[in-house]
Write an enzyme that holds these catalytic residues in place. Structure first.
Site, PDB file in Angstrom:
ATOM      1  N   CYS A  58       0.866  -1.292   0.179  1.00  0.00           N
ATOM      2  CA  CYS A  58      -0.014   0.077  -0.094  1.00  0.00           C
ATOM      3  C   CYS A  58       0.810   1.208   0.037  1.00  0.00           C
ATOM      4  O   CYS A  58       2.160   1.163   0.448  1.00  0.00           O
ATOM      5  CB  CYS A  58      -0.693  -0.066   1.273  1.00  0.00           C
ATOM      6  SG  CYS A  58      -1.923   1.188   1.430  1.00  0.00           S
ATOM      7  N   ASP A  60       0.614   3.545   1.743  1.00  0.00           N
ATOM      8  CA  ASP A  60       0.451   4.070   3.267  1.00  0.00           C
ATOM      9  C   ASP A  60       1.961   4.627   3.727  1.00  0.00           C
ATOM     10  O   ASP A  60       2.925   3.620   3.718  1.00  0.00           O
ATOM     11  CB  ASP A  60      -0.192   3.349   4.009  1.00  0.00           C
ATOM     12  CG  ASP A  60      -0.560   4.010   5.328  1.00  0.00           C
ATOM     13  OD1 ASP A  60       0.274   4.254   6.170  1.00  0.00           O
ATOM     14  OD2 ASP A  60      -1.856   3.884   5.771  1.00  0.00           O
ATOM     15  N   ARG A  62       3.185   4.302   6.642  1.00  0.00           N
ATOM     16  CA  ARG A  62       3.548   3.914   7.722  1.00  0.00           C
ATOM     17  C   ARG A  62       4.108   2.646   7.511  1.00  0.00           C
ATOM     18  O   ARG A  62       4.481   1.706   8.220  1.00  0.00           O
ATOM     19  CB  ARG A  62       2.626   3.839   8.502  1.00  0.00           C
ATOM     20  CG  ARG A  62       1.751   5.093   9.172  1.00  0.00           C
ATOM     21  CD  ARG A  62       0.551   5.197   9.913  1.00  0.00           C
ATOM     22  NE  ARG A  62      -0.585   4.688   8.790  1.00  0.00           N
ATOM     23  CZ  ARG A  62      -1.657   4.462   9.218  1.00  0.00           C
ATOM     24  NH1 ARG A  62      -2.224   4.396  10.582  1.00  0.00           N
ATOM     25  NH2 ARG A  62      -2.656   3.777   8.206  1.00  0.00           N
ATOM     26  N   HIS A 114      -2.088  -3.834   5.173  1.00  0.00           N
ATOM     27  CA  HIS A 114      -1.816  -3.728   6.521  1.00  0.00           C
ATOM     28  C   HIS A 114      -3.254  -3.502   7.375  1.00  0.00           C
ATOM     29  O   HIS A 114      -4.074  -3.120   6.742  1.00  0.00           O
ATOM     30  CB  HIS A 114      -0.813  -2.438   6.529  1.00  0.00           C
ATOM     31  CG  HIS A 114      -1.411  -1.176   5.961  1.00  0.00           C
ATOM     32  ND1 HIS A 114      -1.977  -0.111   6.710  1.00  0.00           N
ATOM     33  CD2 HIS A 114      -1.714  -0.687   4.821  1.00  0.00           C
ATOM     34  CE1 HIS A 114      -2.256   0.811   5.799  1.00  0.00           C
ATOM     35  NE2 HIS A 114      -2.175   0.365   4.772  1.00  0.00           N
ATOM     36  N   CYS A 117      -5.936   0.196   7.096  1.00  0.00           N
ATOM     37  CA  CYS A 117      -5.557   0.776   5.962  1.00  0.00           C
ATOM     38  C   CYS A 117      -6.695   1.519   5.540  1.00  0.00           C
ATOM     39  O   CYS A 117      -7.884   1.050   5.693  1.00  0.00           O
ATOM     40  CB  CYS A 117      -5.463  -0.445   4.966  1.00  0.00           C
ATOM     41  SG  CYS A 117      -5.231  -0.144   3.125  1.00  0.00           S
TER      42      CYS A 117
HETATM   43 CO    CO Z   1      -3.367   1.080   3.085  1.00  0.00          CO
END
Ligand code: CO
Length: 225
Positions: A58, A60, A62, A114, A117
């Protein structure tokens, strides 16, 4: 028209804010730090790459794959998109797979979702998101298919469950990309599913095993005579 053309200096001055400037400073420190510890690192890096893993994850912020795998630049080939959706006609996906599987001969494809999400949350909510609705449509179909099971779960468990189902479906789709079909048959390429848990930084394996019959059956449907 020319007056709209900016030089790179002009553009960077437009972007300058504290975080951006600090990041460039941090890069200088990082590069000289690495060069001091390993004088050959950048010289070798410039010569080429031979990663063993294609990571699909992803966007993302993080979940930075190289960091969470404790790897160095050059060790992971990467494609990230919103909610690690594997859309069989996504040209970015197919290109990254083609290059890394066929040319770099990577040994493992890792599809990683994750917890918490945003894409999963959006799929579970019923808000209109325009272009993201189109992107997330495959996950919405998974939600539909598993609606009965998903509605029995708590909100957090439901997110985790959909994130896992999305990875399982994605692994299934990956195993049907012709380049992947060939590499599984010819040299034992492996496709894995993972879930990254934000609350503790651990990667959990998701069951993506298939029995021999299913694998043979898939192989047969792709066998060209
Ligand atoms: Co995500």
């Amino acid at each position: 028209l020319l007056q709209h053309v900016k030089t790179s200096t002009d553009i960077s001055s437009l972007l300058t804010d504290d975080e951006f400037t600090a990041s460039l400073q941090a890069n200088k420190i990082w590069a000289s730090d690495i060069a001091a510890k390993d004088p050959e690192f950048f010289k070798n890096s410039a010569k080429g790459q031979s990663p063993d893993i294609l990571w699909i994850g992803c966007c993302d912020s993080r979940v930075p794959e190289t960091t969470v795998l404790n790897k160095k630049p050059g060790e992971v080939f990467v494609l990230r998109n919103i909610a690690n959706v594997i859309n069989p006609t996504d040209i970015a996906l197919l290109s990254a797979v083609e290059f890394s599987v066929k040319h770099l001969k990577i040994k493992h494809i890792v599809l990683c979702g994750h917890t918490s999400c945003g894409g999963v949350k959006a799929t579970l909510a019923n808000n209109k998101l325009d272009i993201l609705d189109v992107w997330l449509q495959p996950m919405r179909q998974i939600r539909e298919k598993h609606a009965d099971t998903l509605k029995t779960l708590s909100a957090e468990d439901r997110e985790d469950a959909l994130a896992k189902l999305n990875v399982q479906q994605g692994v299934d789709n990956l195993r049907r990309i012709p380049t992947v079909v060939d590499a599984i048959r010819d040299r034992g390429l492996k496709v894995h599913g993972l879930l990254y848990r934000l609350s503790n930084g651990h990667l959990e394996q998701i069951d993506t095993a298939e029995d021999e019959k299913a694998s043979e059956c898939r192989q047969c449907t792709f066998e060209l005579k």
